[in-house]
Design a protein around this motif. Sequence first.
Motif, PDB file in Angstrom:
ATOM      1  N   LYS A  56      80.988  18.315  29.908  1.00 41.18           N
ATOM      2  CA  LYS A  56      80.783  16.936  29.469  1.00 41.18           C
ATOM      3  C   LYS A  56      79.997  16.838  28.166  1.00 41.18           C
ATOM      4  O   LYS A  56      79.991  15.789  27.520  1.00 41.18           O
ATOM      5  N   ARG A  58      76.785  16.984  28.303  1.00 41.53           N
ATOM      6  CA  ARG A  58      75.762  16.061  28.812  1.00 41.53           C
ATOM      7  C   ARG A  58      74.372  16.664  28.678  1.00 41.53           C
ATOM      8  O   ARG A  58      74.175  17.835  28.999  1.00 41.53           O
ATOM      9  N   SER A 143      81.094  10.897  36.020  1.00 39.08           N
ATOM     10  CA  SER A 143      82.365  10.380  35.535  1.00 39.08           C
ATOM     11  C   SER A 143      83.036  11.440  34.653  1.00 39.08           C
ATOM     12  O   SER A 143      82.362  12.189  33.942  1.00 39.08           O
ATOM     13  N   ASN A 145      84.386  12.163  31.843  1.00 35.23           N
ATOM     14  CA  ASN A 145      84.543  11.886  30.409  1.00 35.23           C
ATOM     15  C   ASN A 145      83.523  12.729  29.660  1.00 35.23           C
ATOM     16  O   ASN A 145      82.558  13.206  30.252  1.00 35.23           O
ATOM     17  N   SER A 151      84.475   6.067  30.492  1.00 38.81           N
ATOM     18  CA  SER A 151      84.855   6.762  31.726  1.00 38.81           C
ATOM     19  C   SER A 151      86.374   6.763  31.889  1.00 38.81           C
ATOM     20  O   SER A 151      87.071   5.926  31.312  1.00 38.81           O
TER      21      SER A 151
HETATM   22 MG    MG Z   1      79.174   8.486  33.341  1.00 34.58          MG
END
Ligand code: MG
Length: 331
Positions: A56, A58, A143, A145, A151
């Motif tokens: 991700k 992230r 999610s 994405n 998302s």
């Molecule tokens: Mg999310």
Amino acid sequence: MQAKPQIVEVGDRAALRLAVDVLSAGGLAALPTETVYGLCALAHSDAAVRRVFAAKGRPAHNPLIVHLESAAAADDIAALGKTGRALGRAFWPGPLTLVAPCRSGAPVAAAARGGGAHVAVRVPAAAFFRQVISAVGPLVAPSANRSGRVSATSAAAVAVELGGRVDLIVDGGPSDIGVESTVVDVSDRPKILRPGAICDVAIAAIVGPVASTGEAEPVRSPGMLASHYAPRARLRLDVAPQDVRVGEGWLAFGPIVDDAPAGPTVQLSRAGDLDEAARRLYAALRALDDAGVETIAVSPIPARGIGIAIRDRLERAAAPRPNDKTPGEAP
Ligand code: MG
Ligand code: TXA
């Protein structure tokens, strides 16, 4: 990880075995939930959870939701307390996430908690997802994405977002709800960290008055929301039809009037139905990006029910982007 993920339909007889094989080997599978598609991995495996963060892009401090089979299983890993248990009884299985202290020794990778002492838990309703949890155990599922982006509410959108970064995509058709779960912190007085499919009024009906705060991500300066849920195009919110500019995309809500602008338009709900608007929101943002517009004018969306979550996502999508210059700064 393969260059292109395998995509299998949820009704395919091999789907369950494929998902179980990928996940139990420590891989990543994107699975449909009733809210949005989730990027799944074994919650107890530090290596698998780290793969989720990498796929991700992230930040490591932003924790993941652990998805479980039952409210009892959720209470085994998170100290839900009276408030949390009451909310679980009312809304699980379903689009509710509870944040509570993680019990010591709970089989949840530290990475999934962002290194913190609290854990987020959810019991999803989607039937296939529940079968997978029964077979392999608790799953983290953010999610599906890239971090900061819109998302995914379809298998095709997952493929666009994550492509070769995921081992398997299970196609369950368009998501039923279309926006993410409501995140409620129950470690103290209940506090909504992220509005979602279950609105504040429904939560308050179970546990009394609830506070609302911003999402768990750090807000760097007061009044400035972190950009998230963002398409490529810029957003202008609460725009009346007559104020949509030439060349802008229009994310419309409610009846299209005679003087409607001529640019690319996606209707969220002609009837003004907020549930329909939520279901269509992310696909609409993607479609307007695909139409190549630089900005998207968004019709006013009422701040009630799931409309609160829709407005929250649109406000975050409209927030300043990480590379934006502050006003007055040289370009
Ligand atoms: Mg999310
Ligand atoms: O509907 C959903 O919740 C979807 C589906 C796939 O289940 N999942 C989802 O996950 O939206 P994600 O990672 O995209 O968003 C999770 C949100 C983030 O805002 C995160 O900061 C917050 O939940 N969160 C997770 N763990 C937390 C914790 N320990 N404390 C506070 N917030 C937490």
